[in-house]
Design an enzyme around this catalytic site. Sequence first.
Site, PDB file in Angstrom:
ATOM      1  N   ASN A 175       0.873  -1.145  -0.165  1.00 20.90           N
ATOM      2  CA  ASN A 175      -0.132   0.044   0.046  1.00 20.90           C
ATOM      3  C   ASN A 175       0.906   1.193   0.061  1.00 20.90           C
ATOM      4  O   ASN A 175       1.424   1.564   0.786  1.00 20.90           O
ATOM      5  CB  ASN A 175      -0.882   0.067   1.244  1.00 20.90           C
ATOM      6  CG  ASN A 175      -1.806   1.138   1.420  1.00 20.90           C
ATOM      7  OD1 ASN A 175      -1.699   1.999   0.511  1.00 20.90           O
ATOM      8  ND2 ASN A 175      -2.451   1.123   2.534  1.00 20.90           N
ATOM      9  N   LYS A 192       3.383   0.549   3.108  1.00 25.19           N
ATOM     10  CA  LYS A 192       2.920  -0.382   4.049  1.00 25.19           C
ATOM     11  C   LYS A 192       2.941  -1.447   3.287  1.00 25.19           C
ATOM     12  O   LYS A 192       2.437  -1.766   2.268  1.00 25.19           O
ATOM     13  CB  LYS A 192       1.658  -0.003   4.550  1.00 25.19           C
ATOM     14  CG  LYS A 192       1.714   1.179   5.557  1.00 25.19           C
ATOM     15  CD  LYS A 192       0.209   1.053   6.374  1.00 25.19           C
ATOM     16  CE  LYS A 192      -0.357   2.475   6.799  1.00 25.19           C
ATOM     17  NZ  LYS A 192      -1.335   3.046   6.343  1.00 25.19           N
ATOM     18  N   ARG A 246      -2.633  -2.010  -3.100  1.00 24.91           N
ATOM     19  CA  ARG A 246      -4.129  -1.407  -3.135  1.00 24.91           C
ATOM     20  C   ARG A 246      -3.972  -0.106  -3.786  1.00 24.91           C
ATOM     21  O   ARG A 246      -2.996   0.644  -3.871  1.00 24.91           O
ATOM     22  CB  ARG A 246      -3.992  -1.004  -1.530  1.00 24.91           C
ATOM     23  CG  ARG A 246      -5.159  -0.237  -1.275  1.00 24.91           C
ATOM     24  CD  ARG A 246      -5.117   0.373   0.292  1.00 24.91           C
ATOM     25  NE  ARG A 246      -6.342   1.215   0.448  1.00 24.91           N
ATOM     26  CZ  ARG A 246      -6.270   2.287   1.214  1.00 24.91           C
ATOM     27  NH1 ARG A 246      -5.344   2.579   2.040  1.00 24.91           N
ATOM     28  NH2 ARG A 246      -7.662   3.013   1.543  1.00 24.91           N
ATOM     29  N   HIS A 248     -13.170   2.526   1.020  1.00 31.61           N
ATOM     30  CA  HIS A 248     -12.991   1.393   2.036  1.00 31.61           C
ATOM     31  C   HIS A 248     -13.745   0.212   1.370  1.00 31.61           C
ATOM     32  O   HIS A 248     -14.101  -0.686   2.195  1.00 31.61           O
ATOM     33  CB  HIS A 248     -13.679   1.817   3.174  1.00 31.61           C
ATOM     34  CG  HIS A 248     -13.153   2.613   4.142  1.00 31.61           C
ATOM     35  ND1 HIS A 248     -13.953   3.886   4.975  1.00 31.61           N
ATOM     36  CD2 HIS A 248     -11.710   3.022   4.289  1.00 31.61           C
ATOM     37  CE1 HIS A 248     -12.882   4.547   5.431  1.00 31.61           C
ATOM     38  NE2 HIS A 248     -11.798   4.155   5.137  1.00 31.61           N
ATOM     39  N   LEU A 290     -14.809   2.418  11.076  1.00 30.56           N
ATOM     40  CA  LEU A 290     -14.438   3.522  11.695  1.00 30.56           C
ATOM     41  C   LEU A 290     -12.809   3.626  11.921  1.00 30.56           C
ATOM     42  O   LEU A 290     -12.614   3.059  12.956  1.00 30.56           O
ATOM     43  CB  LEU A 290     -15.138   3.664  12.993  1.00 30.56           C
ATOM     44  CG  LEU A 290     -16.845   3.671  12.825  1.00 30.56           C
ATOM     45  CD1 LEU A 290     -17.544   3.448  14.153  1.00 30.56           C
ATOM     46  CD2 LEU A 290     -17.564   4.522  12.013  1.00 30.56           C
ATOM     47  N   GLY A 291     -12.186   4.207  11.367  1.00 29.78           N
ATOM     48  CA  GLY A 291     -10.748   4.270  11.438  1.00 29.78           C
ATOM     49  C   GLY A 291     -10.364   5.727  11.353  1.00 29.78           C
ATOM     50  O   GLY A 291     -11.227   6.378  12.083  1.00 29.78           O
ATOM     51  N   GLY A 346      -9.972   7.140   8.727  1.00 29.41           N
ATOM     52  CA  GLY A 346     -11.209   7.672   7.738  1.00 29.41           C
ATOM     53  C   GLY A 346     -12.399   6.603   8.173  1.00 29.41           C
ATOM     54  O   GLY A 346     -12.271   5.563   8.550  1.00 29.41           O
ATOM     55  N   ARG A 388     -11.155  14.927   8.835  1.00 27.31           N
ATOM     56  CA  ARG A 388     -12.019  15.196   7.836  1.00 27.31           C
ATOM     57  C   ARG A 388     -13.502  15.529   8.460  1.00 27.31           C
ATOM     58  O   ARG A 388     -13.876  14.788   9.460  1.00 27.31           O
ATOM     59  CB  ARG A 388     -12.186  14.048   6.702  1.00 27.31           C
ATOM     60  CG  ARG A 388     -10.842  14.041   5.933  1.00 27.31           C
ATOM     61  CD  ARG A 388     -11.152  12.742   4.924  1.00 27.31           C
ATOM     62  NE  ARG A 388     -10.079  12.242   4.982  1.00 27.31           N
ATOM     63  CZ  ARG A 388      -9.919  10.750   4.694  1.00 27.31           C
ATOM     64  NH1 ARG A 388     -11.137  10.333   4.312  1.00 27.31           N
ATOM     65  NH2 ARG A 388      -8.909   9.988   4.574  1.00 27.31           N
ATOM     66  N   ASP A 405      -7.211  11.386  17.449  1.00 26.49           N
ATOM     67  CA  ASP A 405      -7.147  10.289  17.902  1.00 26.49           C
ATOM     68  C   ASP A 405      -8.337   9.841  18.798  1.00 26.49           C
ATOM     69  O   ASP A 405      -8.554  10.487  20.158  1.00 26.49           O
ATOM     70  CB  ASP A 405      -5.880   9.975  18.369  1.00 26.49           C
ATOM     71  CG  ASP A 405      -5.665   8.323  18.728  1.00 26.49           C
ATOM     72  OD1 ASP A 405      -4.729   7.856  18.139  1.00 26.49           O
ATOM     73  OD2 ASP A 405      -6.171   8.144  19.580  1.00 26.49           O
ATOM     74  N   GLY A 423     -10.315   0.808  13.536  1.00 25.24           N
ATOM     75  CA  GLY A 423      -9.722   0.680  14.896  1.00 25.24           C
ATOM     76  C   GLY A 423     -10.591   1.370  15.922  1.00 25.24           C
ATOM     77  O   GLY A 423     -10.661   0.862  16.949  1.00 25.24           O
ATOM     78  N   ILE A 424     -11.563   2.290  15.553  1.00 24.77           N
ATOM     79  CA  ILE A 424     -12.617   2.898  16.390  1.00 24.77           C
ATOM     80  C   ILE A 424     -13.705   1.756  16.672  1.00 24.77           C
ATOM     81  O   ILE A 424     -13.988   1.339  17.823  1.00 24.77           O
ATOM     82  CB  ILE A 424     -13.179   3.946  16.118  1.00 24.77           C
ATOM     83  CG1 ILE A 424     -11.963   5.261  16.103  1.00 24.77           C
ATOM     84  CG2 ILE A 424     -14.109   4.699  17.040  1.00 24.77           C
ATOM     85  CD1 ILE A 424     -12.556   6.667  15.422  1.00 24.77           C
ATOM     86  N   GLU A 456      -7.861  -5.695   5.784  1.00 23.19           N
ATOM     87  CA  GLU A 456      -7.701  -5.337   4.135  1.00 23.19           C
ATOM     88  C   GLU A 456      -6.370  -5.995   3.263  1.00 23.19           C
ATOM     89  O   GLU A 456      -6.606  -6.516   2.302  1.00 23.19           O
ATOM     90  CB  GLU A 456      -7.656  -3.783   4.077  1.00 23.19           C
ATOM     91  CG  GLU A 456      -8.981  -3.141   4.563  1.00 23.19           C
ATOM     92  CD  GLU A 456      -8.678  -1.607   4.662  1.00 23.19           C
ATOM     93  OE1 GLU A 456      -8.378  -1.438   5.576  1.00 23.19           O
ATOM     94  OE2 GLU A 456      -9.176  -0.892   3.900  1.00 23.19           O
TER      95      GLU A 456
END
Length: 395
Positions: free
Chosen positions: A10, A17, A87, A176, A205-206, A208, A237, A279, A327-328, A381
Amino acid sequence: MSARNILVINCGSSSIKFALVNEARDDFLLSGLAERLGSPEAVLHWQQGEVRDSLVIPGADHRLALSQLLPIVQRVAGGELHGIGHRVVHGGEHFNAASRLDDASLRAIRQIAPLAPLHNPANLQGIEAAMKLFPELVQVAVFDTAFHQSLPEHAYRYAVPDALYREHGVRRYGFHGTSHRYVSRRAAELSGLQPGASSWLVAHLGNGCSTCAVENGRSLDTSMGLTPLEGLVMGTRSGDVDPNLHGHLARVLGWSLERIDAMLNKDSGLLGLSGLSNDMRSLEQAREQGHPGASLAIEVFCYRLAKSLAAMSCALRRLDGLVFTGGIGENSALVRSTTIGHLRLLGLQLDETANARCVRGVAGAIQAADHPRVLVVPTNEERQIALDTLTLLDI
Ligand code: AMP
């Protein structure tokens, strides 16, 4: 045949990554990040099992970083690397599935670049470098937008003059897609349902964030649009704002388009509302200590998320469950609980003990007894990109 290995890449404008995925294993054989590429501080970090290592590669570009990575990958893969999955953020209307990389697909990705001027050129840099370094390997592009090419026209069109769509591709694309596809399939598996005969609302929910309505394995609506700015409140954002905001700020404050774009993409969202951080972990801690901006940011985030999920339900004929990921979504019991609290009219309610248990990679059902299913499903992903690459290897 022994289980095959796929390198997943990516590329960002100054980072790569990567993950080495073996088709028979859930964990990654190797994962890591090359960052600050093009600068004197360029560095390659990787992790194999519990062992972490790094290598400074001053001034390295994408190609040099990949050439440093290659021997590490080959060593870990025992010389058995079968393909590379890249990606790619934007596949426009050209790609509704992953595609083998060749001259024609590269040309198409270049043509789509104006729709994703920050992302596709960076993705292309990585692809071109990898194709030069590994010319004998099958390489595949997996697009964030492809899963949403199944949206019906009434969901993807904006109510703006038709020519803007016909001549300039102004429409909703969604992003996504790799994550929404992976977690909706996993949700069906975890629930004993067929992915091809089940209906889901998904909240990714990350940093983005987006929602998606998935019916019978197809995306029917999603909250991101022409760009990843539309929809939910995100880390930095804004998500949806009045489309007249641009004109208003230009008239009242004399701001340029570039300044407004930067404000909406980099200084807004959780960061802008809280005045503290993008964060969620930091915001939850600050809220505990009574920080009003942190409390407000979390409340707006959850309320707007609930509104989006309710809107997405219009796309479905039936609901088999709502899925939290990213992550969230995978870690914040508070966000899940506050959001579901706004969705009483959909009949949703949580079992707070189960909700608290599903953190740090623990998947499971978190709804209260006799209420519609709510699941926490960790996304992966990289694994989905590797699976798509393997599918194209087999053709
Ligand atoms: P991602 O882009 O998927 O890596 O997600 C990043 C977001 O997940 C950041 O807002 C993190 O604060 C958030 N996150 C990660 N772990 C936790 C946690 N334990 N509690 C709340 N948010 C978390």
